[in-house]
Design a protein around this motif. Sequence first.
Motif, PDB file in Angstrom:
ATOM      1  N   GLY A   1      73.680   6.533  53.934  1.00 37.03           N
ATOM      2  CA  GLY A   1      74.528   5.975  52.875  1.00 37.03           C
ATOM      3  C   GLY A   1      73.718   5.628  51.639  1.00 37.03           C
ATOM      4  O   GLY A   1      74.159   5.840  50.503  1.00 37.03           O
ATOM      5  N   LEU A   2      72.508   5.132  51.857  1.00 40.04           N
ATOM      6  CA  LEU A   2      71.657   4.774  50.713  1.00 40.04           C
ATOM      7  C   LEU A   2      71.260   6.030  49.933  1.00 40.04           C
ATOM      8  O   LEU A   2      71.308   6.042  48.695  1.00 40.04           O
ATOM      9  N   LEU A   3      70.903   7.081  50.651  1.00 36.27           N
ATOM     10  CA  LEU A   3      70.518   8.324  49.955  1.00 36.27           C
ATOM     11  C   LEU A   3      71.701   8.878  49.149  1.00 36.27           C
ATOM     12  O   LEU A   3      71.552   9.254  47.984  1.00 36.27           O
ATOM     13  N   HIS A   4      72.873   8.919  49.783  1.00 35.75           N
ATOM     14  CA  HIS A   4      74.063   9.434  49.085  1.00 35.75           C
ATOM     15  C   HIS A   4      74.390   8.589  47.859  1.00 35.75           C
ATOM     16  O   HIS A   4      74.714   9.120  46.792  1.00 35.75           O
ATOM     17  N   THR A   5      74.308   7.253  48.013  1.00 36.86           N
ATOM     18  CA  THR A   5      74.674   6.360  46.909  1.00 36.86           C
ATOM     19  C   THR A   5      73.696   6.521  45.752  1.00 36.86           C
ATOM     20  O   THR A   5      74.095   6.572  44.579  1.00 36.86           O
ATOM     21  N   MET A   6      72.399   6.616  46.093  1.00 31.65           N
ATOM     22  CA  MET A   6      71.401   6.767  45.028  1.00 31.65           C
ATOM     23  C   MET A   6      71.593   8.106  44.302  1.00 31.65           C
ATOM     24  O   MET A   6      71.608   8.161  43.069  1.00 31.65           O
ATOM     25  N   ALA A   7      71.772   9.173  45.076  1.00 31.77           N
ATOM     26  CA  ALA A   7      71.917  10.495  44.461  1.00 31.77           C
ATOM     27  C   ALA A   7      73.177  10.542  43.590  1.00 31.77           C
ATOM     28  O   ALA A   7      73.147  11.055  42.459  1.00 31.77           O
ATOM     29  N   ALA A   8      74.263   9.947  44.085  1.00 31.99           N
ATOM     30  CA  ALA A   8      75.510   9.955  43.298  1.00 31.99           C
ATOM     31  C   ALA A   8      75.309   9.211  41.987  1.00 31.99           C
ATOM     32  O   ALA A   8      75.773   9.653  40.924  1.00 31.99           O
ATOM     33  N   GLY A   9      74.590   8.100  42.027  1.00 30.06           N
ATOM     34  CA  GLY A   9      74.327   7.320  40.814  1.00 30.06           C
ATOM     35  C   GLY A   9      73.523   8.109  39.790  1.00 30.06           C
ATOM     36  O   GLY A   9      73.655   7.895  38.584  1.00 30.06           O
ATOM     37  N   LEU A  10      72.693   9.018  40.278  1.00 33.92           N
ATOM     38  CA  LEU A  10      71.869   9.835  39.378  1.00 33.92           C
ATOM     39  C   LEU A  10      72.568  11.149  39.006  1.00 33.92           C
ATOM     40  O   LEU A  10      72.013  11.976  38.272  1.00 33.92           O
ATOM     41  N   GLY A  11      73.756  11.356  39.571  1.00 36.97           N
ATOM     42  CA  GLY A  11      74.491  12.600  39.309  1.00 36.97           C
ATOM     43  C   GLY A  11      73.818  13.800  39.968  1.00 36.97           C
ATOM     44  O   GLY A  11      73.877  14.924  39.450  1.00 36.97           O
ATOM     45  N   GLN A  12      73.168  13.560  41.108  1.00 37.05           N
ATOM     46  CA  GLN A  12      72.441  14.644  41.792  1.00 37.05           C
ATOM     47  C   GLN A  12      72.945  14.813  43.223  1.00 37.05           C
ATOM     48  O   GLN A  12      73.668  13.967  43.739  1.00 37.05           O
ATOM     49  N   GLU A  13      72.481  15.895  43.852  1.00 32.87           N
ATOM     50  CA  GLU A  13      72.838  16.142  45.250  1.00 32.87           C
ATOM     51  C   GLU A  13      71.873  15.386  46.152  1.00 32.87           C
ATOM     52  O   GLU A  13      70.669  15.371  45.878  1.00 32.87           O
ATOM     53  N   PRO A  14      72.355  14.763  47.246  1.00 31.49           N
ATOM     54  CA  PRO A  14      71.444  14.043  48.143  1.00 31.49           C
ATOM     55  C   PRO A  14      70.322  14.940  48.683  1.00 31.49           C
ATOM     56  O   PRO A  14      69.186  14.505  48.834  1.00 31.49           O
ATOM     57  N   GLN A  15      70.653  16.217  48.909  1.00 33.31           N
ATOM     58  CA  GLN A  15      69.653  17.137  49.479  1.00 33.31           C
ATOM     59  C   GLN A  15      68.408  17.226  48.607  1.00 33.31           C
ATOM     60  O   GLN A  15      67.306  17.451  49.105  1.00 33.31           O
ATOM     61  N   SER A  16      68.586  17.057  47.294  1.00 35.42           N
ATOM     62  CA  SER A  16      67.423  17.230  46.404  1.00 35.42           C
ATOM     63  C   SER A  16      66.408  16.102  46.580  1.00 35.42           C
ATOM     64  O   SER A  16      65.294  16.188  46.086  1.00 35.42           O
ATOM     65  N   HIS A  17      66.782  15.032  47.300  1.00 37.53           N
ATOM     66  CA  HIS A  17      65.847  13.908  47.512  1.00 37.53           C
ATOM     67  C   HIS A  17      65.387  13.790  48.964  1.00 37.53           C
ATOM     68  O   HIS A  17      64.641  12.888  49.297  1.00 37.53           O
ATOM     69  N   CYS A  18      65.878  14.690  49.841  1.00 40.08           N
ATOM     70  CA  CYS A  18      65.556  14.594  51.277  1.00 40.08           C
ATOM     71  C   CYS A  18      64.102  14.957  51.522  1.00 40.08           C
ATOM     72  O   CYS A  18      63.701  16.093  51.278  1.00 40.08           O
ATOM     73  N   GLY A  19      63.320  14.017  52.030  1.00 35.15           N
ATOM     74  CA  GLY A  19      61.893  14.274  52.245  1.00 35.15           C
ATOM     75  C   GLY A  19      61.532  14.660  53.659  1.00 35.15           C
ATOM     76  O   GLY A  19      60.399  15.074  53.908  1.00 35.15           O
ATOM     77  N   ASN A  20      62.445  14.515  54.614  1.00 37.78           N
ATOM     78  CA  ASN A  20      62.157  14.978  55.992  1.00 37.78           C
ATOM     79  C   ASN A  20      63.476  15.251  56.734  1.00 37.78           C
ATOM     80  O   ASN A  20      64.569  14.947  56.228  1.00 37.78           O
ATOM     81  N   ASP A  21      63.356  15.835  57.904  1.00 34.28           N
ATOM     82  CA  ASP A  21      64.559  16.197  58.663  1.00 34.28           C
ATOM     83  C   ASP A  21      65.344  14.958  59.089  1.00 34.28           C
ATOM     84  O   ASP A  21      66.578  14.993  59.165  1.00 34.28           O
ATOM     85  N   GLU A  22      64.611  13.864  59.374  1.00 30.58           N
ATOM     86  CA  GLU A  22      65.287  12.619  59.770  1.00 30.58           C
ATOM     87  C   GLU A  22      66.217  12.142  58.643  1.00 30.58           C
ATOM     88  O   GLU A  22      67.311  11.639  58.885  1.00 30.58           O
ATOM     89  N   MET A  23      65.757  12.305  57.405  1.00 31.01           N
ATOM     90  CA  MET A  23      66.573  11.898  56.256  1.00 31.01           C
ATOM     91  C   MET A  23      67.809  12.795  56.139  1.00 31.01           C
ATOM     92  O   MET A  23      68.926  12.306  55.892  1.00 31.01           O
ATOM     93  N   ALA A  24      67.606  14.098  56.331  1.00 28.89           N
ATOM     94  CA  ALA A  24      68.742  15.038  56.247  1.00 28.89           C
ATOM     95  C   ALA A  24      69.776  14.729  57.335  1.00 28.89           C
ATOM     96  O   ALA A  24      70.993  14.760  57.080  1.00 28.89           O
ATOM     97  N   ALA A  25      69.284  14.388  58.537  1.00 31.36           N
ATOM     98  CA  ALA A  25      70.211  14.072  59.636  1.00 31.36           C
ATOM     99  C   ALA A  25      70.969  12.786  59.335  1.00 31.36           C
ATOM    100  O   ALA A  25      72.183  12.687  59.582  1.00 31.36           O
ATOM    101  N   ALA A  26      70.278  11.784  58.772  1.00 30.56           N
ATOM    102  CA  ALA A  26      70.940  10.520  58.441  1.00 30.56           C
ATOM    103  C   ALA A  26      71.993  10.745  57.349  1.00 30.56           C
ATOM    104  O   ALA A  26      73.081  10.154  57.388  1.00 30.56           O
ATOM    105  N   ALA A  27      71.671  11.609  56.389  1.00 33.16           N
ATOM    106  CA  ALA A  27      72.627  11.903  55.312  1.00 33.16           C
ATOM    107  C   ALA A  27      73.885  12.564  55.887  1.00 33.16           C
ATOM    108  O   ALA A  27      75.013  12.286  55.448  1.00 33.16           O
ATOM    109  N   ALA A  28      73.709  13.416  56.886  1.00 30.05           N
ATOM    110  CA  ALA A  28      74.862  14.071  57.526  1.00 30.05           C
ATOM    111  C   ALA A  28      75.686  13.050  58.313  1.00 30.05           C
ATOM    112  O   ALA A  28      76.923  13.089  58.316  1.00 30.05           O
TER     113      ALA A  28
END
Length: 246
Positions: free
Chosen positions: A162-189
Motif C-alpha cells: 500500500g505504501l509503494l502504491h500510494t507513493m507512486a500514485a502521488g508522483l504520478g508514476q507506476e509502482p513497478q518503476s520503484h520496485c527494488g526486489n521481488d518481495e516488494m513486487a509481491a507486496a504491491a500485488a
Amino acid sequence: MQVQYWSTPESVPSQDQPDAAVVIDVLRATTTIGWALHNGATAIRVFSNLEALQQAAAKLPQHQRLMAGERGGQQLEGFDMGNSPVAMAPALVKGKEIFLSTTNGTRAVEKVQAIPWVATCSLNNLKAVAQKLAQLQGDQVWIVGSGWEGSYSLEDSLAAGGLLHTMAAGLGQEPQSHCGNDEMAAAAALWQVWKDNPETCLRLSTHGQRLQRLSNHDADFRCCGAVNSLGVVPMQSNPGVLCLLP
Ligand code: MLT
C-alpha cells in the motif's frame, strides 16, 4: 527511487545501508506508535530488552512516563499498558514519554536504527508517510516488516504494498518503476487483492488469528485496518526514539 521490501528484521541485509527505512508492524506496534504520538505522547522509546527499558524508564519521574509492552500479544506484568492502539487515549498519554517493548515491532525499529532517516508506518498513515518519502532526496529506501519471530507477516506486506502504491500514485508514476526486489513486487500485488477490505486481511493473518484467540480485539482490528485515518509520521530523532518532527 528504488524501494526494497524486507518482510522481517532477520532478512534485512547486514552489509548494505539505504538512505531511508520505513518500519511496519500493522498488528500492532507501529499503529500504536502512530496513535500515541497523535494523541500527545512526547516520544516513544523502543526497547527489545526489558531490563534496559525498565532502567531507562526509572530515570524519569513517574508522572512523565508510561511503560507499555507485550509478549505474544499479552500485556507485560508490571507495565502500565499493553500494545493496543485504542488504549493510547489522550487523557493517558498526553505529555508522556512511552517506553515500549513488543515481540517484533520494536526489534524491527532497533534493527534499522543506524540508518540516517527512519520512519514508522501502518495502514493508518500510508499517505502521510508516502508524502514524506516522495520529498526525500535519497535513492535507496527499505521497507522493513516486523513479521512474527522471524516469519513472514501478511499484514505488514499488505501495508508495504500500500505504501509503494500510494507513493507512486502521488508522483504520478507506476509502482513497478520503484520496485527494488521481488518481495516488494509481491507486496504491491497483495495490496491490489486486499486494498478494499484490509480488515479482512488482518483478521485472516496468523497474528490476527492469534489476537482473536486471546480475546476480543475488534476495536484494534477496526483501528489497525483503517487506511489513512492518521496524518502523523513518527520519525526517529535519536536511535530508538520516535517522535513527531517539525
Ligand atoms: C509485535 O511487536 O509483535 C506486535 O505489535 C504484537 C502485538 O500485537 O501486540
